[in-house]
Design a protein around this motif. Structure first.
Motif, mmCIF file in Angstrom:
data_model
loop_
_atom_site.group_PDB
_atom_site.id
_atom_site.type_symbol
_atom_site.label_atom_id
_atom_site.label_comp_id
_atom_site.label_asym_id
_atom_site.label_seq_id
_atom_site.Cartn_x
_atom_site.Cartn_y
_atom_site.Cartn_z
ATOM 1 N N THR A 30 0.689 -1.009 0.423
ATOM 2 C CA THR A 30 0.220 -0.077 -0.147
ATOM 3 C C THR A 30 0.638 1.442 -0.346
ATOM 4 O OG1 THR A 30 -1.832 -0.961 1.266
ATOM 5 C CG2 THR A 30 -1.396 1.690 1.376
ATOM 6 N N THR A 32 0.714 4.898 1.109
ATOM 7 C CA THR A 32 0.112 5.917 2.184
ATOM 8 C C THR A 32 0.682 7.563 1.526
ATOM 9 O OG1 THR A 32 0.207 4.693 3.362
ATOM 10 C CG2 THR A 32 -0.704 6.286 4.251
ATOM 11 N N GLU A 204 -7.917 1.471 -5.382
ATOM 12 C CA GLU A 204 -7.053 0.447 -5.474
ATOM 13 C C GLU A 204 -6.893 -0.293 -7.029
ATOM 14 O OE1 GLU A 204 -7.114 -1.959 -3.423
ATOM 15 O OE2 GLU A 204 -8.755 -1.808 -1.604
ATOM 16 N N ARG A 220 -2.577 -0.569 -3.526
ATOM 17 C CA ARG A 220 -3.685 -0.351 -3.315
ATOM 18 C C ARG A 220 -3.501 1.345 -2.788
ATOM 19 N NH1 ARG A 220 -6.237 -2.917 2.455
ATOM 20 N NH2 ARG A 220 -7.481 -3.459 0.779
#
Lengths: 515, 338
Positions: A30, A32, A204, A220
């Motif tokens: 992921t 962020t 996603e 993601r």
């Protein structure tokens, strides 16, 4: 004692449960991100602000504008090749095959036509860029034809970051409210997964993305809404986020951090103080020229903007095509004093009002510096900081407008006319012409330049250059800085240096990988 | 009591109408057109006019006012100009976060502030009393913004014990599907036994709640102390002491009871203050309550949102005061007798 025990048990429970929740975070691939605000318009036909930072990853345009210095001006997007008729009024785009929207439906000429017609019909946001478009034809499955009423730079428009995204037919059928909910169906590498208002946006990966996927790319992306700049910096430094939007005043501190990379490049944004040509005493051109000579250009660029701005070469950012180069004013207090005396404005009237966005520190610091310098010459500067909505409202009405008004500008698409029209062309009712300037000769040059922008670029540059000379001769603004673009990301993220294209505010998360 | 409550409710309607009128006038006289902020640059004059018409802004002010009042009476607060969604929906999504934060804060303010006030009063002018006075007032004197940042730096930056911002961890937000019945995440997660989400919610609320507790603790502590000092010098307390009753019973059973009315008033006012005043704290901690929504709405001249939020906060404030007033009847038998 009982109370203490309860407190202890509570603290242990919270810590344990919290540890459980954070341990899962590191497990997925992921990215962020910490961004400063939740976004306003989720309908890409309307979006005309910071939301493009997310929408640019969900939706795509027909073409992509390459940064200056690239071998080709454009890269293929949803169109793989394109051509214009000799008169610049008809443009044919050959569309990419094998592209699917996030809902699985096929991207084709009919879908592109529906999207462009929708943007044009809705007429909101930056839809004005399609002003000359008269019709769109789906000639066959993968050929799109656009017809314009005059020669138009459709390649530039089709690569814009506002109003040029291709929206899926299903999303258009569901309508504006559905998209604003928010929901999204585009062709981009990421699809919108969820939005928690004021908290986070989750995207996603779109498995069927036409560009394909490689190891290391992110499955993601979580965009956390973090309003306070200092908090975003803390999160970046602590490794809680991989990329954050920060202010120039924080860059020096971040450059020193061992786990953060800072990238900079020229942008298409410039900052200025517009001078009111219809309000005493700045309605006097000599008085305006004196204001230009009072400004401390070097200090503002190096100290206040911390080096993340460059001295301008003219009314347009140097990196924008068509930017003419001028011998720009430099601080010269003796010459300023002489001009003030020559202006014929009595010394008792050497008073100007200066309005700016109060919570934007570079404006506030620059204005205070200007006030202090001007006072040395006996010029009183009345500082009027405020919120944009309020100061803009006052600046539009001549009776409440200030003498000097802060302004930063960047284009809706890659064209010099965005500055020349919006900021200085005659307006019956001022919107952004906050200099309240009107000059038929200038208006004519800008209109002539726009008319040949799509068919005769050198002629357009000549016309726009002559218009810029008028702006300089009439001293309509203190142009003080071409603002740099910058990105700040964690060192373990690769690819951020490819995201400094001044044409796009969005970081393309598809181009990033984990090192 | 029922008659009194009915009178107060009627008065509330009048006050709310006043609040609505003032907010309406203020929102319309401020410079800056929301339509042009909405439409961005280069909107055509036709589009500006069409949007004004769509929003009813082409009507005379008095018509706009009565239209708005009529809509509010029917529970229709219009759409946010910024988000395009109904104001009621926007407020509904955020009110739980604000109420949870402020309710937890006021709970701890009372839990800590009242005993500290009693201790200060009992040990009047002692080192402990002076020390408590100095620390609580220092807490109140701190700008909320600065205090919040310092707590972030300490508990996140230095110690790494608590999260920096938000209401839940990102992954918890993604994975947890606990129903949001009350909007209070601590309660909702407890009710469904979602311990992971509960832990995350509890961790996230600590710092913003602590900030609010610190900045308001002094008020409750000092009022309790001053009232207690007064009551402790009264004859019935001396009599109770003379009878040899345990001091804890005298202080908490008799003296504190006699201070309940002013204390309730202060707690009610503090709770109301927190509801409206948590804006800065919500902003710093990205607490998704009404505060941040209000700040962005004001900056964008989104007046349906500003008016709706103001009305909602004013209603909450008045309801709290009504509850406090009704509690007077519970704690004071003389009022019931009247």
């Amino acid at each position: 004692m009982k109370f203490k025990k309860i407190l202890m048990a509570g603290a242990v429970a919270i810590t344990a449960a919290g540890a459980l929740s954070t341990s899962v975070l590191a497990a997925s691939n992921t990215l962020t991100v910490a961004d400063r605000s939740s976004y306003k318009d989720w309908n890409p036909a309307v979006a005309f602000s910071e939301e493009v930072r997310v929408l640019g990853n969900i939706y795509e345009t027909l073409l992509v504008l390459n940064p200056a210095g690239s071998a080709e001006q454009f890269a293929p997007g949803l169109a793989t090749s394109w051509s214009a008729s000799a008169d610049g009024k008809t443009w044919t785009f050959n569309l990419r095959k094998g592209v699917t929207f996030h809902d699985g439906s096929a991207f084709n000429a009919a879908a592109a036509k529906k999207s462009l017609d929708y943007v044009k019909k809705l007429g909101k946001g930056a839809a004005f860029i399609w002003g000359a478009l008269t019709s769109v034809e789906a000639k066959d499955e993968h050929t799109l034809v656009m017809n314009f009423k005059s020669a138009t730079a459709a390649d530039l428009i089709a690569s814009a970051q506002y109003a040029a995204y291709i929206i899926a037919p299903a999303a258009i059928d569901k309508g504006h409210d559905w998209m604003s909910a928010p929901n999204a169906i585009g062709t981009g590498p990421y699809k919108l997964a969820s939005v928690e208002a004021g908290q986070q946006i989750v995207m996603e990966k779109h498995d069927a993305y036409w560009g394909g996927w490689k190891d290391g790319q992110f499955d993601r992306v979580i965009v956390k809404v973090v309003s306070e700049a200092a908090t975003r910096v803390q999160m970046l430094k602590s490794g809680a986020v991989d990329y954050a939007t920060v202010g120039t005043d924080q860059l020096a501190g971040l450059k020193a951090a061992s786990n953060v990379d800072v990238f900079t490049a020229d942008s298409w944004k410039n900052s200025m103080f517009l001078m009111n040509a219809s309000k005493y005493p700045t309605d006097n051109v000599k008085f305006r020229k004196a204001m230009q000579l009072i400004w401390d250009y070097e200090n503002v660029v190096t100290s206040i903007y911390g080096g993340y701005a460059k001295l301008p070469v003219g009314p347009l950012p140097a990196s924008m095509w068509g930017a003419a180069k001028f011998d720009m004013p430099k601080q010269d207090l003796a010459a300023a004093k002489q001009l003030l005396a020559d202006s014929g404005v009595p010394q008792k009237d050497w008073k100007v009002s200066m309005q700016y966005i109060g919570d934007f520190k570079p404006y506030a610091d620059s204005a205070e510096l200007f006030q202090a310098t001007a006072s040395q010459l006996g010029v009183t500067v009345d500082l009027m900081p405020g919120k944009w909505g309020v100061i803009w409202g006052k600046a539009k009405k001549l009776e409440t407008s200030p003498n000097l008004q802060s302004m930063s500008w960047w284009p809706s698409y890659a064209t010099p006319n965005d500055w020349l029209v919006s900021l200085f062309k005659t307006e019956k009712k001022a919107l952004f012409n906050l200099s309240h300037y009107s000059n038929p000769a200038y208006d004519k040059l800008v209109e002539e330049g726009m008319a040949v922008e799509g068919s005769d670029r050198p002629m357009a540059i000549a016309k726009f250059g002559a218009a810029q000379k008028i702006i300089m001769d009439d001293a309509l603004a203190i142009f003080y800085g071409d603002i740099s673009t910058y990105r700040v990301s964690a060192k373990n993220v690769a690819g951020m240096s490819k995201n400094l294209n001044p044409a796009y505010e969005a970081v393309m998360y598809y181009s990033l990988t984990r090192k | 009591m029922a008659r009194y409550a009915a009178q107060r409710l009627l008065l509330m309607i009048g006050i709310l109408l006043g609040v609505l009128t003032i907010t309406f006038i203020l929102s319309r006289v401020l410079p800056g057109s929301p339509v042009e902020l909405m439409l961005g640059h280069r909107p055509t004059p036709e589009l500006i006019e069409a949007t004004k018409k769509e929003l009813g802004l082409d009507q005379p002010l008095i018509i706009q006012y009565f239209t708005y009042i009529g809509e509010v009476v029917q529970g229709e607060f219009g759409k946010s100009l910024r988000t395009g969604r109904p104001v009621l929906e926007e407020v509904g999504k955020r009110i739980g976060a604000t109420l949870e934060l402020t309710t937890l804060a006021i709970f701890f303010v009372v839990l800590i502030g009242v005993p500290l006030g009693v201790i200060s009063a009992v040990r009047q002018n002692s080192i402990l009393d002076n020390g408590l006075r100095a620390t609580t007032i220092a807490g109140m004197a701190f700008p909320a913004f600065m205090l919040a940042m310092m707590l972030q730096m300490l508990f996140y930056g230095e110690l790494g014990w608590l999260p920096l911002q938000g209401r839940l961890d990102s992954e918890v937000l993604l994975d947890s599907t606990f129903p949001r019945h009350t909007g209070f995440f601590l309660l909702d997660t407890l009710m469904t036994g979602d311990w992971r989400a509960f832990g995350s919610a509890a961790q996230h609320i600590v710092l913003p709640a602590l900030t609010l507790v610190i900045i308001t603790l002094a008020t409750v502590t000092r009022i309790t102390r001053n009232m207690m000092v007064e009551v402790l010098s009264e004859e019935f307390i001396r009599t109770a002491s003379a009878y040899g009753l345990p001091s804890r019973r005298i202080h908490y059973g008799y003296a504190l009871k006699a201070t309940l009315i002013p204390l309730l008033t202060v707690v009610g006012l503090t709770y109301g203050y927190l509801l409206g005043g948590a804006v800065v704290v919500e902003f710093v901690f990205d607490w998704p309550g009404l505060g941040g929504f209000m700040v962005f709405s004001i900056s964008q001249n989104d007046f349906p949102a500003v008016m709706g939020t103001t009305l909602f906060l004013a209603t909450a404030y008045l309801m709290i005061n009504l509850v406090v007033d009704l509690l007077y009847f519970v704690v004071d038998p003389r009022l019931r007798a009247q």
